[in-house]
Scaffold this active site. Sequence first.
Site: not given
Length: 182
Positions: A78, A108, A155
Amino acid sequence: MLSDMRRFLSRWKKNRRLGKLLKAGITIPENTRVADNARLDTPYGGKIRVGRECEILDGVLILTYGGEIAIGDRCSINPYAIIYGHGGVTIGNDVLIAGGCMIIPNNHTFSALDQTIREQGCNARGIRIEDDVWIGHGCSILDGVTISKGSVIAAGSVVNKDTKPYSINAGVPARFIKFRNE
């Protein structure tokens, strides 16, 4: 006659766009929809393979950075989701990725204090998302993670470890909440 011409032109425009993508090491079947402003690219090499009947919506970035990205069949990515490919990303079938998600198979290196972080390079183990997964809006999926079959990621979650099959996971960092059938 006029409708036949419109169908031909519509298919020709789509195939022309897909043809351009295919030349760059990107494979997309004809029955997959890619929004005009989505960007699929292979900077520093790598490959992208998208499965059948997928939809890649507005503003999505799928960038290999030398790795390979494989997306299964019937997936939905999406608006404004970002998938990087440094260490490789494999996404199974029937996966739903909500808007604003980040999938980042790269970290990193930063332990040497006498060098900048930029100079120390990166580690990239890859990410695997199995079949029938739903990743909610604004999630981050970090390097080295496997999201197991049937998992739901709530979410805003940050997933930094593997999930259990058919589990619901939420939080920062994401933690197991319960199984889907409970």
